[in-house]
Design a protein around this motif. Sequence first.
Motif, short mmCIF file in Angstrom:
data_model
loop_
_atom_site.label_atom_id
_atom_site.label_comp_id
_atom_site.label_asym_id
_atom_site.label_seq_id
_atom_site.Cartn_x
_atom_site.Cartn_y
_atom_site.Cartn_z
N LEU A 1 0.85 -1.19 0.00
CA LEU A 1 0.00 0.00 0.00
C LEU A 1 0.89 1.24 0.00
CD1 LEU A 1 -3.07 0.45 0.04
CD2 LEU A 1 -2.94 0.59 2.54
N THR A 2 0.64 2.14 -0.95
CA THR A 2 1.47 3.34 -1.10
C THR A 2 0.84 4.52 -0.38
OG1 THR A 2 2.24 2.57 -3.26
CG2 THR A 2 2.54 4.90 -2.77
N LYS A 3 1.65 5.22 0.41
CA LYS A 3 1.20 6.43 1.10
C LYS A 3 1.06 7.58 0.09
CE LYS A 3 3.93 5.20 5.19
NZ LYS A 3 5.08 5.61 6.02
N PRO A 4 0.10 8.48 0.29
CA PRO A 4 -0.96 8.43 1.29
C PRO A 4 -2.04 7.44 0.87
CG PRO A 4 -1.26 10.35 -0.10
CD PRO A 4 0.03 9.70 -0.54
N PHE A 5 -2.67 6.81 1.84
CA PHE A 5 -3.69 5.82 1.54
C PHE A 5 -4.92 6.09 2.39
CE2 PHE A 5 -0.67 4.11 4.65
CZ PHE A 5 -1.51 3.92 5.73
N SER A 6 -6.05 5.58 1.95
CA SER A 6 -7.29 5.69 2.70
C SER A 6 -7.28 4.68 3.84
CB SER A 6 -8.48 5.43 1.77
OG SER A 6 -9.64 5.12 2.52
N TYR A 7 -7.66 5.12 5.03
CA TYR A 7 -7.73 4.21 6.16
C TYR A 7 -8.73 3.08 5.89
CZ TYR A 7 -8.78 2.36 10.77
OH TYR A 7 -8.99 1.51 11.83
N VAL A 8 -9.82 3.42 5.21
CA VAL A 8 -10.83 2.40 4.87
C VAL A 8 -10.21 1.32 4.00
CG1 VAL A 8 -12.99 2.00 3.66
CG2 VAL A 8 -12.75 4.01 5.10
N VAL A 9 -9.37 1.72 3.04
CA VAL A 9 -8.71 0.76 2.17
C VAL A 9 -7.76 -0.11 2.98
CG1 VAL A 9 -7.10 0.49 0.25
CG2 VAL A 9 -8.97 2.14 0.09
N LEU A 10 -6.99 0.50 3.89
CA LEU A 10 -6.06 -0.28 4.71
C LEU A 10 -6.81 -1.33 5.52
CD1 LEU A 10 -2.92 0.55 6.57
CD2 LEU A 10 -4.83 -0.18 7.99
N VAL A 11 -7.91 -0.93 6.15
CA VAL A 11 -8.68 -1.90 6.95
C VAL A 11 -9.21 -3.03 6.08
CG1 VAL A 11 -10.75 -2.22 8.35
CG2 VAL A 11 -9.30 -0.23 8.73
N ALA A 12 -9.65 -2.68 4.85
CA ALA A 12 -10.15 -3.72 3.94
C ALA A 12 -9.03 -4.69 3.57
CB ALA A 12 -10.73 -3.07 2.68
N ARG A 13 -7.83 -4.16 3.35
CA ARG A 13 -6.70 -5.04 3.01
C ARG A 13 -6.35 -5.94 4.20
NH1 ARG A 13 -3.37 -2.79 -1.13
NH2 ARG A 13 -4.74 -1.66 -2.56
N VAL A 14 -6.33 -5.36 5.39
CA VAL A 14 -6.03 -6.14 6.60
C VAL A 14 -7.04 -7.27 6.76
CG1 VAL A 14 -6.04 -6.07 9.13
CG2 VAL A 14 -4.80 -4.32 7.84
N LYS A 15 -8.31 -6.94 6.64
CA LYS A 15 -9.36 -7.96 6.81
C LYS A 15 -9.26 -9.04 5.73
CE LYS A 15 -12.72 -5.10 9.26
NZ LYS A 15 -14.07 -4.47 9.23
N ALA A 16 -8.94 -8.63 4.50
CA ALA A 16 -8.83 -9.61 3.42
C ALA A 16 -7.68 -10.58 3.68
CB ALA A 16 -8.63 -8.90 2.08
N LEU A 17 -6.53 -10.06 4.13
CA LEU A 17 -5.38 -10.93 4.41
C LEU A 17 -5.68 -11.87 5.57
CD1 LEU A 17 -2.40 -8.43 4.01
CD2 LEU A 17 -2.94 -10.37 2.53
N LEU A 18 -6.32 -11.36 6.61
CA LEU A 18 -6.65 -12.21 7.75
C LEU A 18 -7.71 -13.24 7.39
CD1 LEU A 18 -6.75 -9.51 10.58
CD2 LEU A 18 -5.03 -11.30 10.28
N ARG A 19 -8.66 -12.85 6.55
CA ARG A 19 -9.70 -13.79 6.13
C ARG A 19 -9.09 -14.94 5.35
NH1 ARG A 19 -12.61 -10.39 3.84
NH2 ARG A 19 -12.07 -10.73 1.65
N ARG A 20 -8.19 -14.60 4.43
CA ARG A 20 -7.57 -15.66 3.62
C ARG A 20 -6.67 -16.56 4.46
NH1 ARG A 20 -6.85 -11.02 0.00
NH2 ARG A 20 -8.68 -11.04 -1.34
N ARG A 21 -6.03 -15.96 5.46
CA ARG A 21 -5.20 -16.78 6.35
C ARG A 21 -6.07 -17.74 7.15
NH1 ARG A 21 -0.16 -16.80 8.60
NH2 ARG A 21 0.06 -17.41 10.78
N GLY A 22 -7.28 -17.30 7.49
CA GLY A 22 -8.18 -18.12 8.29
C GLY A 22 -8.97 -19.12 7.48
N GLN A 23 -8.99 -18.96 6.16
CA GLN A 23 -9.72 -19.92 5.34
C GLN A 23 -9.03 -21.27 5.41
OE1 GLN A 23 -9.78 -18.09 1.50
NE2 GLN A 23 -11.67 -16.97 1.89
N GLY A 24 -9.79 -22.31 5.23
CA GLY A 24 -9.20 -23.64 5.29
C GLY A 24 -9.56 -24.37 6.56
N ALA A 25 -10.36 -23.67 7.43
CA ALA A 25 -10.79 -24.37 8.65
C ALA A 25 -11.83 -25.44 8.33
CB ALA A 25 -11.37 -23.36 9.63
#
Length: 222
Positions: free
Chosen positions: A99-123
């Motif tokens: 993510l390149t600065k400056p960035f939208s906080y909303v976008v950062l949160v969406a990226r964080v959630k997407a990465l965590l969701r994919r890490r959690g997939q496979g349960a």
Amino acid sequence: MRLLIVEDEKRLAVSLAKGLTAEGYAVDVVHDGLEGLHRAGEGVYDLVILDIMLPGLNGYRVCAALRAAGHDVPILMLTAKDGEYDEAEGLDTGADDYLTKPFSYVVLVARVKALLRRRGQGAGASPVHVHGDLRVDTAARRVFLGEDEVTLTAKEFAVLEQLVVRAGQVVSKAEILEHVWDFAYDGDPNIVEVYVSALRRKLRAGLIRTVRGAGYRLETGR
């Protein structure tokens, strides 16, 4: 879930920490690369937000050291730099997103959630896909080529997963972007090519074919 922010701009780091804490995450903050490497290496974090321009040890070297030590924690890199070369360098060291600065906080949160969701997939009971000597276990998030296990970043695995579940079919760049990067991604769509190139290096060059003007196809034979 516990996040680590490695960012030397203290006002930005504190702002991100407050916002992410409000989202329900446990957040730790450090301001230099050496401390970031030490803390991330403890293996207690579910995701690391890592700036590139850091005192002590830059983000590229922190990321590379974590991957060399076998840590597969998702890494979201932040930088004031811009350009395809910088992004490719970050991904080559094992980062999962950029993510390149400056960035939208909303976008950062969406990226964080997407990465965590994919890490959690496979349960659940996702199938194991076998194509020739390639075996992809989408539940355990493990990839084998012959007898050898291949280590992939979270983003690399997500791209491969899109191809393997439709092996033998053409998957367009737009489809990969939609499923792997979500709606929040507003960068260069050619980022898909960077990840496909990384997969070809780690797996086998002829395994993923480019269908000019259409997309990519995972070959089902050896």
